[in-house]
Design an enzyme around this catalytic site. Structure first.
Site, short mmCIF file in Angstrom:
data_model
loop_
_atom_site.label_atom_id
_atom_site.label_comp_id
_atom_site.label_asym_id
_atom_site.label_seq_id
_atom_site.Cartn_x
_atom_site.Cartn_y
_atom_site.Cartn_z
N GLU A 255 -10.52 -1.79 3.32
CA GLU A 255 -9.22 -1.24 3.73
C GLU A 255 -9.00 0.11 3.05
OE1 GLU A 255 -6.40 -4.97 4.72
OE2 GLU A 255 -6.69 -4.66 2.57
N ASP B 4 0.80 -1.23 0.00
CA ASP B 4 0.00 0.00 0.00
C ASP B 4 0.83 1.28 0.00
OD1 ASP B 4 -1.75 -2.04 0.56
OD2 ASP B 4 -2.44 -1.22 2.47
#
Length: 475
Positions: A207, A25
């Site tokens: 998320e 990420d």
């Protein structure tokens, strides 16, 4: 970033990847004093997920990146999971030194077995007084603890509106598929505002949320808010994916506009996308929004056939909202260097590993597309089917596909005819294709791992399609 050795044959030229080891990420995207800071989930010790820390890279232009030392390292008690960064210009946190405003990272502490909070995920702070080069963890961490094992990924931004002026945190209770909003005057003490969830939740976890305001059709006085959430599994193309909701945010609650939700990308390899804080506003309206995503999929991320490094970031994309036939649509436009020596021949052959841009324009009707071959019979096929109103990207025979049973796939994106035309903008790098359909109304991002030593780009069309633009330029 541009090595072309055999061991590094898939290292991208346009897309950021570190010299070594695992990334996922993007975190802490922030613009400060003319520098773009890209932090990201990083394993400093290997090419597999683990030892989560914040890596760091900087750029003057979003195109050339310099890898910096690891910013915030894991330790025996906590891993440093995803989050965001802000520049606390007014020193509301009190973490500044009176000279420079602190850069404050808000991240998820994933506490390990040896910590006082084993198995808990809570939100913590670290701060930097030297433009993000060195970081100090806040002594009072965590600053927000729900006692949850899946409370993570805080995106913090400065809100100034009818409800007041304060910091807003957008985080998730991942397994509940719920977005939680908090506010704070000082980045340390947080008060719950509201939550958001879908009426009929799907599979997987939520998320990496993001929430920001954009002008509609470029008019600063007319805006809507965008809520971005990544989901794994349950992505539109299988595995992980990223979706968005459009609505209104009054400083307390996000209210979705019915029928406005869609997918941020229709491919397999665009996840955890978040936007930069700190970008200037073009006029009196909201700030520019530039977003970067992780170019991989949790289904097979650990198996991709690279060596010293694993995974890359997407191209930066500038976002806008457009009213199309009475419906608000999110537009994504890539930020790339200009292409050189454009070629308009129907077939172009380049050495493998070249980065290039392919532009295709056609009148609607029939089917047409582009074949991306590698000189050994393998090819990824991008096809427009006007009758089905869709664009398909087929990578089932694109090269190395058998390293994971879930990799070979065909992706589909919706096709809207705009001004009586169909236009595609495709960006090819050593291991990826990013397709922008109709000026960014839809996108498809897919990894590809060609085996041959050439890049063969060839247009095709049936008798009912009229292709009047086909241009290939190196980047």
């Amino acid at each position: 970033m541009t090595s072309t050795t055999t061991r590094d044959r898939y290292r991208p030229r346009l897309h950021y990847t570190p010299a070594r080891n695992w990334i996922n990420d993007p975190n802490g995207l922030v613009f400060h004093r003319g520098v773009y800071h890209l932090f990201y989930q990083h394993n400093p010790f290997g090419t597999d997920w683990g030892n989560m820390s914040w890596g760091h890279a900087t750029s003057p232009d979003l195109q050339s990146w310099t890898e910096q030392p690891v910013a915030i390292r894991c330790d025996e008690s906590e891993s440093i999971f995803s989050g965001s960064a802000v520049v606390d210009e007014s020193n509301t946190s009190g973490l500044g030194d009176g000279v420079a405003p602190p850069m404050v990272a808000v991240y998820t502490s994933a506490y390990g077995p040896s910590s006082p909070r084993p198995g808990v995920q809570a939100q913590s702070l670290a701060y930097s007084l030297d433009e993000g080069q060195t970081w100090t963890k806040y002594a009072g961490n965590p600053v927000l603890d729900r006692g949850s094992a899946n409370f993570r990924d805080p995106k913090v931004f400065r809100y100034e509106g009818p409800a007041g002026a304060y910091w807003v945190m957008v985080a998730v209770e991942a397994e509940e598929q719920r977005v939680l909003l908090y506010k704070s005057a000082n980045l340390i003490d947080w008060e719950f505002l509201s939550d958001f969830r879908m009426a009929a939740p799907g599979i997987g976890v939520w998320e990496c949320p993001d929430l920001f305001e954009l002008p509609v059709d470029g008019e600063p006085g007319r805006t809507a808010w965008v809520l971005v959430v990544s989901t794994n599994p349950g992505g539109v193309a299988g595995g992980s994916g990223t979706r968005y909701f459009l609505g209104e945010f009054d400083g307390v609650r996000f209210a979705e506009i019915p029928g406005s939700r869609s997918w941020l990308d229709w491919g397999r390899d665009y996840y955890a996308a978040v936007s930069f804080n700190g970008l200037p506003a073009p006029d009196a309206g909201p700030a520019r929004r530039v977003m970067i995503g992780w170019m991989n999929n949790w289904d097979y991320a650990a198996a991709t056939p690279t060596d010293a490094w694993r995974s890359a970031m997407s191209l930066p994309r500038e976002l806008a909202l457009r009213n199309l036939d009475g419906r608000l649509r999110l537009i994504q436009r890539p930020i790339v260097p200009p292409s050189s020596d454009p070629t308009q021949a129907p077939r172009v052959v380049l050495p493998r590993g070249e980065a290039c841009r392919v532009r295709v324009g056609a009148l609607p009707g029939g089917s047409f597309g582009v074949r991306f071959g590698s000189g050994d019979g393998d090819a990824a096929i991008l096809a427009v089917d006007a009758a089905a109103r869709e664009v398909r990207l087929d990578r089932t025979s694109s090269g190395l596909v058998d390293f994971h049973e879930g990799f070979a796939s065909v992706e589909r994106a919706p096709l809207d005819t705009v001004d009586g035309r169909v236009e595609l903008d495709v960006f090819i790098d050593a291991c990826s294709l990013e397709v922008f359909v109709q000026g960014g109304l839809a996108t498809i991002t897919d990894l590809v791992f060609p085996r041959g030593e050439q890049l063969e780009i060839e247009v095709f069309a049936d008798s009912e399609a009229t292709v009047d633009v086909f241009e290939v330029g190196r980047l």
